[in-house]
Design an enzyme around this catalytic site. Structure first.
Site, short mmCIF file in Angstrom:
data_model
loop_
_atom_site.label_atom_id
_atom_site.label_comp_id
_atom_site.label_asym_id
_atom_site.label_seq_id
_atom_site.Cartn_x
_atom_site.Cartn_y
_atom_site.Cartn_z
N CYS A 76 0.84 -1.21 0.00
CA CYS A 76 0.00 0.00 0.00
C CYS A 76 0.88 1.25 0.00
O CYS A 76 1.63 1.46 -0.93
CB CYS A 76 -0.98 -0.04 1.16
SG CYS A 76 -2.34 1.15 0.96
N HIS A 187 -3.83 -4.83 -0.62
CA HIS A 187 -3.49 -5.42 0.67
C HIS A 187 -3.57 -6.94 0.58
O HIS A 187 -4.67 -7.50 0.68
CB HIS A 187 -4.43 -4.93 1.77
CG HIS A 187 -4.27 -3.50 2.13
ND1 HIS A 187 -3.41 -3.08 3.12
CD2 HIS A 187 -4.84 -2.39 1.62
CE1 HIS A 187 -3.47 -1.76 3.22
NE2 HIS A 187 -4.32 -1.31 2.32
N GLU A 189 -2.77 -8.99 2.82
CA GLU A 189 -3.23 -9.50 4.12
C GLU A 189 -4.74 -9.43 4.29
O GLU A 189 -5.31 -10.04 5.21
CB GLU A 189 -2.52 -8.74 5.26
CG GLU A 189 -3.07 -7.36 5.58
CD GLU A 189 -2.60 -6.26 4.64
OE1 GLU A 189 -2.89 -5.10 4.93
OE2 GLU A 189 -1.94 -6.58 3.62
#
EC number: 3.5.1.2
Length: 211
Positions: A76, A187, A189
């Protein structure tokens, strides 16, 4: 993982651990330099992240690792700060990026911002990052700024960077694989099983470069 005060380090650390890594969250430069792979997350404003990273010695740390061919992954805003700078302004004096890649981060030209949620990306057929991921798979974004061009080309014996593109009204750079330096605007994650696969691919990349 380098903790310089401007990243969602705990959620990223959990995701990387789930992908199979032994994770250490640290602000210690020696520990970060010695790690098999260094992950640099980032959230919030470009200026704050770039300044926080530089104040923590992260700019020199990234330089040292890349000079030795040791893997770095930016996520990011941790990707955005790898460019020369950004048109996002929160300080009177603009904070420069780390200048690993030419070009500037720009505000997306879209009627609805931030660009938040799931979206597909267009990745190269020979992408290592997206190995094992089917075309049309979706990843999770949360941003209003991104690099809209990628100008770095192959030089000498070095392979050309592999660039993945996203679209939100117009095209933007969603990921880059450039030797030891990889980065994602999205992202991983927060991207479910696809994100888990991407992180496993990065860990395999770290293992290959450490041999």
């Amino acid at each position: 993982m380098f903790d310089y005060g401007y990243g969602n380090v705990h959620s990223v650390a959990k995701a990387v651990a789930k992908a199979g890594a032994q994770v250490q969250v640290t602000a210690d430069q020696k520990a970060a330099l010695a790690a098999d792979g260094l992950l640099v997350p980032g959230v919030g404003a470009f200026d704050a992240c770039a300044k926080g990273l530089r104040d923590a010695g992260g700019d020199k740390l990234v330089d040292q690792r890349l000079a030795g061919g040791r893997p770095v992954l930016g996520i990011c805003v941790g990707m955005q700060v790898l460019f020369e700078g950004s048109e996002e302004r929160h300080h009177e004096t603009p904070e420069p990026g780390l200048d690993q890649w030419p070009g500037r981060v720009e505000r997306l030209d879209a009627p609805v911002l931030p660009h938040m949620g799931w979206n597909t990306v267009d990745f190269p057929a020979d992408s290592e990052l997206f190995a094992g991921v089917a075309p049309g798979a979706r990843v999770y974004f949360a941003h209003s700024y991104a690099a809209r061009e990628f100008a770095l080309v192959a030089e000498g014996p070095f392979a050309a960077p592999k660039v993945t593109w996203g679209e939100h009204t117009g095209k933007f750079v969603a990921a880059v694989e450039n030797g030891a330096l990889w980065a994602t605007q999205f992202h991983p994650e927060k991207s479910g099983e696809v994100g888990n696969q991407l992180l496993r691919n990065w860990l395999a990349h770290c293992e290959r470069l450490s041999l």
